[in-house]
Design a protein around this motif. Structure first.
Motif, PDB file in Angstrom:
ATOM      1  N   CYS A   1       3.165  13.985   8.888  1.00  0.00           N
ATOM      2  CA  CYS A   1       3.343  12.581   9.462  1.00  0.00           C
ATOM      3  C   CYS A   1       2.089  11.966   9.879  1.00  0.00           C
ATOM      4  O   CYS A   1       2.032  10.421   9.660  1.00  0.00           O
ATOM      5  CB  CYS A   1       3.857  12.986  10.756  1.00  0.00           C
ATOM      6  N   VAL A   2       0.585  12.802  10.523  1.00  0.00           N
ATOM      7  CA  VAL A   2      -0.675  12.061   9.663  1.00  0.00           C
ATOM      8  C   VAL A   2      -0.698  10.695   8.984  1.00  0.00           C
ATOM      9  O   VAL A   2      -1.278  10.140   8.697  1.00  0.00           O
ATOM     10  CB  VAL A   2      -1.572  13.009  10.452  1.00  0.00           C
ATOM     11  N   LEU A   3      -0.868  11.819   7.921  1.00  0.00           N
ATOM     12  CA  LEU A   3      -0.739  11.076   6.490  1.00  0.00           C
ATOM     13  C   LEU A   3       0.171  10.434   5.798  1.00  0.00           C
ATOM     14  O   LEU A   3      -0.147   8.713   5.664  1.00  0.00           O
ATOM     15  CB  LEU A   3      -0.646  11.777   5.482  1.00  0.00           C
TER      16      LEU A   3
ATOM     17  N   ILE B   1       1.071  -1.628  -0.029  1.00  0.00           N
ATOM     18  CA  ILE B   1       0.167   0.241   0.387  1.00  0.00           C
ATOM     19  C   ILE B   1       1.143   1.017   0.426  1.00  0.00           C
ATOM     20  O   ILE B   1       1.828   1.601   1.108  1.00  0.00           O
ATOM     21  CB  ILE B   1      -1.073  -0.286   1.996  1.00  0.00           C
ATOM     22  N   THR B   2       1.063   1.375  -1.369  1.00  0.00           N
ATOM     23  CA  THR B   2       1.557   3.106  -0.930  1.00  0.00           C
ATOM     24  C   THR B   2       1.283   4.178  -0.559  1.00  0.00           C
ATOM     25  O   THR B   2       0.366   4.649  -0.713  1.00  0.00           O
ATOM     26  CB  THR B   2       2.455   3.336  -2.824  1.00  0.00           C
ATOM     27  N   PRO B   3       2.180   5.567  -0.356  1.00  0.00           N
ATOM     28  CA  PRO B   3       1.536   6.557  -0.029  1.00  0.00           C
ATOM     29  C   PRO B   3       0.559   7.273  -1.211  1.00  0.00           C
ATOM     30  O   PRO B   3      -0.772   7.481  -0.828  1.00  0.00           O
ATOM     31  CB  PRO B   3       2.527   7.464  -0.496  1.00  0.00           C
ATOM     32  N   SER B   4       0.900   7.151  -2.301  1.00  0.00           N
ATOM     33  CA  SER B   4      -0.123   7.788  -3.389  1.00  0.00           C
ATOM     34  C   SER B   4      -1.148   7.073  -3.964  1.00  0.00           C
ATOM     35  O   SER B   4      -1.935   7.405  -4.073  1.00  0.00           O
ATOM     36  CB  SER B   4       0.884   7.508  -5.126  1.00  0.00           C
ATOM     37  N   GLU B   5      -1.269   5.185  -3.189  1.00  0.00           N
ATOM     38  CA  GLU B   5      -2.576   4.907  -3.485  1.00  0.00           C
ATOM     39  C   GLU B   5      -3.520   5.179  -2.517  1.00  0.00           C
ATOM     40  O   GLU B   5      -3.955   5.742  -2.611  1.00  0.00           O
ATOM     41  CB  GLU B   5      -2.074   3.130  -3.676  1.00  0.00           C
ATOM     42  N   LEU B   6      -3.363   4.969  -1.456  1.00  0.00           N
ATOM     43  CA  LEU B   6      -3.449   5.585  -0.409  1.00  0.00           C
ATOM     44  C   LEU B   6      -4.615   7.020  -0.511  1.00  0.00           C
ATOM     45  O   LEU B   6      -5.481   6.887   0.258  1.00  0.00           O
ATOM     46  CB  LEU B   6      -2.806   5.261   1.250  1.00  0.00           C
TER      47      LEU B   6
ATOM     48  N   GLY C   1       6.475  14.234  -2.073  1.00  0.00           N
ATOM     49  CA  GLY C   1       7.204  13.303  -3.300  1.00  0.00           C
ATOM     50  C   GLY C   1       6.564  12.155  -4.226  1.00  0.00           C
ATOM     51  O   GLY C   1       6.423  11.649  -5.171  1.00  0.00           O
ATOM     52  N   THR C   2       5.345  11.520  -3.255  1.00  0.00           N
ATOM     53  CA  THR C   2       4.591  10.775  -3.214  1.00  0.00           C
ATOM     54  C   THR C   2       3.076  10.931  -4.142  1.00  0.00           C
ATOM     55  O   THR C   2       2.547  10.089  -4.412  1.00  0.00           O
ATOM     56  CB  THR C   2       4.985   9.225  -2.394  1.00  0.00           C
ATOM     57  N   ALA C   3       2.302  11.830  -3.239  1.00  0.00           N
ATOM     58  CA  ALA C   3       1.442  12.573  -3.182  1.00  0.00           C
ATOM     59  C   ALA C   3       0.697  13.025  -5.150  1.00  0.00           C
ATOM     60  O   ALA C   3       1.351  13.689  -5.519  1.00  0.00           O
ATOM     61  CB  ALA C   3       0.725  13.072  -2.623  1.00  0.00           C
ATOM     62  N   SER C   4      -0.440  12.532  -5.383  1.00  0.00           N
ATOM     63  CA  SER C   4       0.011  13.135  -6.884  1.00  0.00           C
ATOM     64  C   SER C   4      -0.933  14.747  -6.527  1.00  0.00           C
ATOM     65  O   SER C   4      -1.010  14.892  -5.730  1.00  0.00           O
ATOM     66  CB  SER C   4      -1.318  12.225  -7.787  1.00  0.00           C
TER      67      SER C   4
END
Length: 261
Positions: A181-183, A153-158, A252-255
């Motif tokens: 950090c919550v995210l 489960i990657t950050p971008s997926e979540l 760096g990971t979220a769209s």
């Protein structure tokens, strides 16, 4: 994340049977400021906070005597309470992070999940087959966030999925700005238990033996904290507290669409 509305319960109790009144809360969305007022002369404000406030008695209490509303009561209401919403129900919550049985991923919508905040205790300590139904439901919810089915489960997926399932984009924006950090920890926690529950299901007893060998499996009635930290390190998914590092990971990971208004 399990569909239960675990929150703070506020009981306004008159000190005299003849007294009557109510607690009124107003939230200013523009300034994010909460104001409150009581309509009775003398009340006892009883606050129950903790993991599952809906259970009898809650998990602790805080009593503020007011005659009329004292400064201590005003401070508590303005500094420690906030309005929150879950599944369309608006209620009173504490501003502190009482993730309770949901753990760091409690904000992630997973209606079939249970006890991810104490997963080792529940799914190993109580017997690996005891709560197989809960484990299956939790694993199913976690798997739904692995959208490319690669086992992670990657950050971008979540962050792409949670708005589709009811998490307000405004809240995601606020967390990104105030406490990213919550995210990040929500994703790391979800990914951790995704791995752990799959391991328990596919290799019964293996993780139990590994913890025994490492000397971290707790004695009966003892805390699971050490075992949990050991498991986090095993999967390199420790929780983070450095906001700058967390913000860098989110950026760096979220769209760009994940945090758009």
């Amino acid at each position: 994340n399990d569909g239960d509305l675990d929150t703070v319960m506020v009981d306004v109790v008159p000190t005299k049977p003849t007294d009557s009144g109510f607690l009124q809360l107003r939230h200013n969305n523009r300034t994010n400021h909460l104001t409150a007022s009581f309509s009775m002369r003398t009340v006892r404000l009883h606050i129950r906070t903790g993991e599952i406030c809906m259970s009898a008695g809650g998990y602790g209490k805080e009593t503020v005597n007011t005659a009329p509303l004292s400064q201590a009561a005003k401070n508590y209401i303005q500094n420690d309470l906030c309005l929150c919403q879950a599944d369309g129900v608006q209620t009173i919550c504490t501003q502190r992070d009482h993730w309770g049985d949901g753990g760091a991923s409690a904000w992630v919508p997973m209606p079939e999940s249970k006890n991810l905040g104490r997963a080792l205790e529940t799914y190993i300590g109580l017997g690996e087959g005891t709560w197989a139904g809960w484990r299956s439901g939790s694993l199913g919810d976690l798997k739904s966030y692995d959208t490319n089915s690669d086992g992670e489960i990657t950050p971008s997926e979540l962050l792409q999925e949670v708005p589709k399932r009811g998490v307000a984009r405004e809240w995601l924006d606020a967390m990104k700005a105030e406490d990213p950090c919550v995210l990040v920890n929500g994703q790391r926690d979800a990914n951790l238990w995704y791995h752990v529950l799959k391991d328990i299901e596919q290799h019964p007893g293996r993780l139990h033996k590994e913890m025994d060998h490492a000397g971290v499996y707790p004695a009966k009635g003892s805390s699971w904290d050490q075992a949990t930290e050991w498991v986090r390190k095993k999967y390199s998914l420790e929780l983070l507290s450095d906001k700058a590092k967390c913000r860098s990971l989110v950026d760096g990971t979220a769209s760009s669409s994940s945090f758009s208004s």
